[in-house]
Design a protein around this motif. Structure first.
Motif, PDB file in Angstrom:
ATOM      1  N   ASP A 313     107.912 -34.425  32.320  1.00 39.35           N
ATOM      2  CA  ASP A 313     108.354 -35.507  33.196  1.00 39.35           C
ATOM      3  C   ASP A 313     107.127 -36.285  33.658  1.00 39.35           C
ATOM      4  O   ASP A 313     106.552 -36.021  34.717  1.00 39.35           O
ATOM      5  CB  ASP A 313     109.121 -34.930  34.389  1.00 39.35           C
ATOM      6  CG  ASP A 313     109.870 -36.003  35.169  1.00 39.35           C
ATOM      7  OD1 ASP A 313     109.588 -37.195  34.947  1.00 39.35           O
ATOM      8  OD2 ASP A 313     110.739 -35.651  35.988  1.00 39.35           O
ATOM      9  N   ALA A 315     106.912 -39.238  34.769  1.00 39.18           N
ATOM     10  CA  ALA A 315     107.120 -40.091  35.938  1.00 39.18           C
ATOM     11  C   ALA A 315     106.718 -39.395  37.228  1.00 39.18           C
ATOM     12  O   ALA A 315     106.358 -40.049  38.210  1.00 39.18           O
ATOM     13  CB  ALA A 315     108.581 -40.521  36.011  1.00 39.18           C
ATOM     14  N   LYS A 316     106.769 -38.074  37.252  1.00 38.67           N
ATOM     15  CA  LYS A 316     106.385 -37.334  38.457  1.00 38.67           C
ATOM     16  C   LYS A 316     104.881 -37.201  38.599  1.00 38.67           C
ATOM     17  O   LYS A 316     104.380 -36.970  39.693  1.00 38.67           O
ATOM     18  CB  LYS A 316     107.032 -35.944  38.440  1.00 38.67           C
ATOM     19  CG  LYS A 316     108.522 -35.961  38.703  1.00 38.67           C
ATOM     20  CD  LYS A 316     109.074 -34.554  38.839  1.00 38.67           C
ATOM     21  CE  LYS A 316     110.571 -34.598  39.183  1.00 38.67           C
ATOM     22  NZ  LYS A 316     111.138 -33.241  39.284  1.00 38.67           N
ATOM     23  N   LYS A 356     111.987 -42.653  35.618  1.00 38.31           N
ATOM     24  CA  LYS A 356     112.048 -42.259  37.020  1.00 38.31           C
ATOM     25  C   LYS A 356     113.499 -42.022  37.409  1.00 38.31           C
ATOM     26  O   LYS A 356     114.371 -42.853  37.153  1.00 38.31           O
ATOM     27  CB  LYS A 356     111.445 -43.349  37.912  1.00 38.31           C
ATOM     28  CG  LYS A 356     111.324 -42.928  39.370  1.00 38.31           C
ATOM     29  CD  LYS A 356     110.610 -43.993  40.192  1.00 38.31           C
ATOM     30  CE  LYS A 356     110.473 -43.543  41.646  1.00 38.31           C
ATOM     31  NZ  LYS A 356     109.789 -44.559  42.469  1.00 38.31           N
ATOM     32  N   ASP A 357     113.760 -40.880  38.026  1.00 37.96           N
ATOM     33  CA  ASP A 357     115.111 -40.489  38.401  1.00 37.96           C
ATOM     34  C   ASP A 357     115.745 -41.549  39.291  1.00 37.96           C
ATOM     35  O   ASP A 357     115.150 -42.016  40.254  1.00 37.96           O
ATOM     36  CB  ASP A 357     115.077 -39.152  39.153  1.00 37.96           C
ATOM     37  CG  ASP A 357     116.349 -38.363  38.929  1.00 37.96           C
ATOM     38  OD1 ASP A 357     117.420 -38.923  39.199  1.00 37.96           O
ATOM     39  OD2 ASP A 357     116.275 -37.207  38.473  1.00 37.96           O
TER      40      ASP A 357
END
Length: 458
Positions: A313, A315-316, A356-357
């Motif tokens: 992930d 984006a994190k 991104k969530d």
């Protein structure tokens, strides 16, 4: 090119990831560029987040089963079955068809999106006595089962039997468990009015989870709001508690309580498909370890995504962070893998996956919901509007959107119906009967099978 020289792309699984990958491949690739094959036991994509609404009768089963054959341009070959092993060296996928035939399917590129199965533990009686909520058949079966408990309790002269049939236990405080308990509690609450011989006070729903918080991903405030909604409805929420043993007429909790019940619904998480274990490749908590491009290291032409892959992930921005097994990630990963396959075929560079969530939505039925779109916390009707709006827009076909919207409107106007549709057979069907986790091969069995069919040169 003729059919012999066209690259063969094999997609395993028709969940969010697999179907989005196939759809993007069909759009991006000309027919002469590659042959696309999809392995799935069912010729539909299941919109899993709405499964609790099927179990409660708000939606009909076919409204969330999106046909893979509706498009007139659909050219992907579908093999009706499930992959039970993959030989990465020979580039062969071993498939068990729905008629129990074992077939070998060679490939040049393989997309592994087999999804997940219900996570179970070594709890005495669990698989023999619990129901799952992972498939369309399970949801339809649970609906019939719950209504039949009301029918049988109404007809019974035995107070003990009546009490056990009117208690229901749901294990798992995640989205699936919480929504299942909330939706089915609404169903029984509405249905009991049609049973004048039954005391509504006898109907009890229990939601338990070993975690200290309900749906911790929602955050402290929204999680507490959801818990308050459930308790206001009479659902007993027990946290830090699990099942010690399960029997046909009672369940023992780890805190010592013994609850008489004929209904135990197990939604305590998922694990990657057993297919992943047949590869003999590196895993992260059971999920296949892949690169940010969703490629399997040291194996050309192998891609993995969705619930069965530990996709970094990015984006994190945290080392070791992987994408959660959610529909929004699976759909976007499917499209991204298709783009990377197209890039590979055309000698272009692949791109890493970054998303991104967008937030979380939890539909608790009626006007109750909690949502967190883009970090904004919502409750009640606004949250319900966001939750249903998101699900409706995510449905892939206009036919499915029309069916779901019609079902919602009909339910809002006419209320719930309590008809058993016949899925409840005389022989009970539990967790062990719906997920064929013992059907997969070991890596050694896959290798021996492929060698025995002459797929590998000695």
């Amino acid at each position: 090119m003729n059919t012999v020289t066209r690259p063969r792309i094999l997609v395993v699984g028709a969940g969010f990831a697999g179907v989005e990958c196939v759809r993007r491949l069909e759009r991006k690739l000309a027919p002469h560029e590659a042959d696309v094959t999809l392995v799935t036991p069912f010729a539909y994509q299941l919109y899993l987040p709405l499964l609790p609404q099927v179990a409660s009768g708000v939606l009909t089963p076919q409204s969330i089963a999106l046909s893979l054959r509706r498009s007139q341009k659909y050219r992907t070959r579908i093999i009706p079955g499930g992959a039970i092993g993959v030989d990465l060296k020979a580039k062969v996928c071993v498939i068990r068809t729905i008629t129990d035939q074992i077939v070998d399917e060679p490939y040049d590129y393989i997309v592994l999106a087999p999804g997940s199965v219900t996570r179970t533990f070594d709890i005495p009686g669990l698989t023999d006595n619990a129901f799952g909520m992972k498939t369309l058949a399970e949801a339809a079966y649970i609906r019939d089962h719950v209504i039949s408990q009301l029918d049988l309790a109404d007809a019974s002269q035995d107070p003990a039997e009546r009490a056990s049939r009117l208690q229901f236990v749901v294990v798992g405080g995640g989205y699936a468990g919480t929504e299942t308990a909330a939706c089915l509690q609404r169903l029984t609450h509405a249905a009991v009015k049609r049973y004048p011989r039954l005391d509504p006070g006898l109907i009890k729903w229990h939601l338990i989870d070993i975690a200290p918080k309900l749906m911790p991903e929602l955050g402290e405030k929204l999680g507490r709001s959801a818990q308050e909604i459930l308790r206001r409805r009479g659902i007993e929420v027990s946290l830090g508690v699990s099942i010690e043993k399960a029997g046909p007429t009672e369940v023992t909790f780890t805190d010592g309580r013994v609850v008489p019940t004929r209904t135990l619904i197990w939604t305590a998480g998922v694990v990657a498909s057993p297919l992943i274990a047949t590869l003999g490749a590196e895993t992260v908590k059971g999920r296949l370890a892949v690169t940010a491009e969703m490629c399997l290291p040291n194996h050309d032409g192998v891609f993995a995504l969705g619930d069965s892959a530990a996709v970094p992930d990015l984006a994190k921005g945290q080392d070791g962070a992987v994408c959660p097994p959610t529909a929004q990630h699976a759909m976007r990963q499917g499209r991204h893998v298709a783009e990377n396959i197209v890039a590979t075929l055309r000698n272009q560079p692949m791109r890493p996956y970054v998303h991104k969530d967008l937030g979380l939505v939890v539909d608790l039925g009626g006007k109750d919901a909690v949502s967190k779109p883009l970090g904004v916390e919502l409750r009640g009707v606004p949250a319900q509007a966001v939750a249903r709006g998101y699900h409706w827009s995510a449905l892939r076909t206009n036919v499915a959107k029309a069916r779901v919207m019609t079902n919602w409107l009909l339910n809002a106007v006419a209320g719930d119906d309590f008809v058993r549709t016949g899925f409840q057979a005389r022989k009970p069907a539990k967790l062990k009967d719906f997920e064929y986790t013992d059907a997969y091969m070991t890596p050694e069995q896959v290798r021996a099978h492929v060698e025995g069919t002459g797929r590998i040169e000695s």
